[in-house]
Design a protein around this motif. Structure first.
Motif, PDB file in Angstrom:
ATOM      1  N   LYS A  71       7.338  53.290   8.971  1.00  0.00           N
ATOM      2  CA  LYS A  71       6.383  52.829   9.986  1.00  0.00           C
ATOM      3  C   LYS A  71       4.937  53.085   9.542  1.00  0.00           C
ATOM      4  O   LYS A  71       4.127  53.610  10.300  1.00  0.00           O
ATOM      5  N   ARG A  72       4.662  52.732   8.286  1.00  0.00           N
ATOM      6  CA  ARG A  72       3.336  52.915   7.725  1.00  0.00           C
ATOM      7  C   ARG A  72       2.775  51.573   7.251  1.00  0.00           C
ATOM      8  O   ARG A  72       3.517  50.631   6.990  1.00  0.00           O
ATOM      9  N   ILE A  73       1.441  51.525   7.170  1.00  0.00           N
ATOM     10  CA  ILE A  73       0.747  50.344   6.661  1.00  0.00           C
ATOM     11  C   ILE A  73       0.023  50.752   5.384  1.00  0.00           C
ATOM     12  O   ILE A  73      -0.526  51.852   5.285  1.00  0.00           O
ATOM     13  N   ASP A  74       0.003  49.847   4.398  1.00  0.00           N
ATOM     14  CA  ASP A  74      -0.540  50.133   3.070  1.00  0.00           C
ATOM     15  C   ASP A  74      -2.063  49.963   3.072  1.00  0.00           C
ATOM     16  O   ASP A  74      -2.586  48.899   2.751  1.00  0.00           O
ATOM     17  N   LYS A  75      -2.761  51.032   3.410  1.00  0.00           N
ATOM     18  CA  LYS A  75      -4.224  51.007   3.477  1.00  0.00           C
ATOM     19  C   LYS A  75      -4.846  50.623   2.127  1.00  0.00           C
ATOM     20  O   LYS A  75      -5.760  49.779   2.070  1.00  0.00           O
ATOM     21  N   GLU A  76      -4.386  51.228   1.039  1.00  0.00           N
ATOM     22  CA  GLU A  76      -4.971  50.973  -0.272  1.00  0.00           C
ATOM     23  C   GLU A  76      -4.765  49.523  -0.694  1.00  0.00           C
ATOM     24  O   GLU A  76      -5.671  48.885  -1.246  1.00  0.00           O
ATOM     25  N   GLY A  77      -3.573  48.980  -0.434  1.00  0.00           N
ATOM     26  CA  GLY A  77      -3.306  47.587  -0.767  1.00  0.00           C
ATOM     27  C   GLY A  77      -4.195  46.636   0.015  1.00  0.00           C
ATOM     28  O   GLY A  77      -4.694  45.636  -0.521  1.00  0.00           O
ATOM     29  N   ILE A  78      -4.411  46.944   1.283  1.00  0.00           N
ATOM     30  CA  ILE A  78      -5.288  46.131   2.124  1.00  0.00           C
ATOM     31  C   ILE A  78      -6.715  46.178   1.605  1.00  0.00           C
ATOM     32  O   ILE A  78      -7.385  45.140   1.472  1.00  0.00           O
ATOM     33  N   GLN A  79      -7.198  47.364   1.277  1.00  0.00           N
ATOM     34  CA  GLN A  79      -8.575  47.486   0.793  1.00  0.00           C
ATOM     35  C   GLN A  79      -8.763  46.774  -0.538  1.00  0.00           C
ATOM     36  O   GLN A  79      -9.807  46.142  -0.762  1.00  0.00           O
ATOM     37  N   ASP A  80      -7.779  46.842  -1.418  1.00  0.00           N
ATOM     38  CA  ASP A  80      -7.863  46.104  -2.688  1.00  0.00           C
ATOM     39  C   ASP A  80      -7.961  44.607  -2.432  1.00  0.00           C
ATOM     40  O   ASP A  80      -8.750  43.900  -3.091  1.00  0.00           O
ATOM     41  N   MET A  81      -7.173  44.105  -1.503  1.00  0.00           N
ATOM     42  CA  MET A  81      -7.209  42.683  -1.157  1.00  0.00           C
ATOM     43  C   MET A  81      -8.580  42.287  -0.597  1.00  0.00           C
ATOM     44  O   MET A  81      -9.148  41.247  -0.956  1.00  0.00           O
ATOM     45  N   LEU A  82      -9.121  43.120   0.283  1.00  0.00           N
ATOM     46  CA  LEU A  82     -10.421  42.824   0.888  1.00  0.00           C
ATOM     47  C   LEU A  82     -11.530  42.808  -0.159  1.00  0.00           C
ATOM     48  O   LEU A  82     -12.418  41.945  -0.132  1.00  0.00           O
ATOM     49  N   ARG A  83     -11.470  43.737  -1.101  1.00  0.00           N
ATOM     50  CA  ARG A  83     -12.458  43.746  -2.189  1.00  0.00           C
ATOM     51  C   ARG A  83     -12.347  42.484  -3.033  1.00  0.00           C
ATOM     52  O   ARG A  83     -13.359  41.872  -3.402  1.00  0.00           O
ATOM     53  N   LEU A  84     -11.115  42.106  -3.339  1.00  0.00           N
ATOM     54  CA  LEU A  84     -10.878  40.933  -4.186  1.00  0.00           C
ATOM     55  C   LEU A  84     -11.472  39.675  -3.562  1.00  0.00           C
ATOM     56  O   LEU A  84     -12.045  38.826  -4.259  1.00  0.00           O
ATOM     57  N   HIS A  85     -11.372  39.561  -2.246  1.00  0.00           N
ATOM     58  CA  HIS A  85     -11.816  38.339  -1.567  1.00  0.00           C
ATOM     59  C   HIS A  85     -13.168  38.497  -0.870  1.00  0.00           C
ATOM     60  O   HIS A  85     -13.595  37.597  -0.145  1.00  0.00           O
ATOM     61  N   HIS A  86     -13.829  39.621  -1.086  1.00  0.00           N
ATOM     62  CA  HIS A  86     -15.180  39.862  -0.547  1.00  0.00           C
ATOM     63  C   HIS A  86     -15.212  39.749   0.979  1.00  0.00           C
ATOM     64  O   HIS A  86     -16.085  39.100   1.557  1.00  0.00           O
ATOM     65  N   ILE A  87     -14.248  40.411   1.613  1.00  0.00           N
ATOM     66  CA  ILE A  87     -14.136  40.395   3.075  1.00  0.00           C
ATOM     67  C   ILE A  87     -14.438  41.790   3.611  1.00  0.00           C
ATOM     68  O   ILE A  87     -13.829  42.776   3.193  1.00  0.00           O
TER      69      ILE A  87
END
Length: 202
Positions: A71-87
């Motif tokens: 029941k966890r969410i991947d914070k690091e994966g989300i942040q990497d995605m946001l950096r990649l797409h400049h969001i």
């Protein structure tokens, strides 16, 4: 701090996440109480649809960032995605009172809204502010003296950053990603995808 209503004034627990070259910033209202968090980042409730929507848009996998067993969410994966797409991810409410013991926006009293000029100064390449729900949209509308956009649409806004600088931007209103909002996740994802296509993120 205790208000006149004898309710605690809460401060938003997260600082805005503003990656280099940030082109859009998504702004909600207020997270649930900490006992509902599946990570210490924006949209932390395991049952909120925000990160499922991003998984569907960018990976064609709604569970990309979710660990069902823990029941966890991947914070690091989300942040990497946001950096990649400049969001960027931010908020419209800095301080609030929960008039009921839950996270519903309709029971959220805004005490202190976001300092919009301060936020926009940090992201000079951002010309699109995306609010994720009606309450968040109404806060930005009040700060810019404009109308609240219809779901999936935008209005043109201006914000004075200082004496000499005015930032023009589009204020988009997207569907709330709360499960309480009566719309299927797949349809919400289509709204977000169309917006991102229009602003050039995808």
């Amino acid at each position: 701090m205790i208000s006149k209503l004898n309710k605690k004034i809460e401060r938003h627990p997260f600082e805005p996440f503003l990656p280099e070259g940030c082109k859009i910033v998504l702004c909600g209202t207020f997270p649930p109480k900490q006992d509902k968090w599946a990570m210490d980042f924006f949209y932390p409730n395991f049952y909120n649809d925000m990160w499922r929507i991003f998984g569907m848009i960018f990976y064609n996998d709604r569970e990309k960032f979710f660990n069902k067993e823990k029941k966890r969410i991947d914070k690091e994966g989300i942040q990497d995605m946001l950096r990649l797409h400049h969001i960027g991810i931010g908020e419209t409410v800095k301080e609030a009172i929960r008039t009921q013991d839950n996270a519903y926006d309709k029971y959220l009293e805004v005490v202190k809204p976001v300092n919009l000029p301060e936020l926009l100064k940090k992201i000079p390449e951002c010309y699109d502010v995306v609010t994720t729900g009606e309450k968040a949209a109404s806060v930005i509308a009040s700060l810019t003296t404009t109308t609240v956009p219809k779901v999936g649409e935008f209005v043109n806004c201006e914000c004075r950053l200082d004496e000499d600088t005015v930032r023009k931007f589009r204020h988009w209103r997207m569907p709330s990603t709360s499960r309480a909002y009566p719309m299927k996740t797949e349809i919400k994802a289509e709204y977000y995808k169309r917006m991102m296509q229009t602003v050039g993120i995808i």
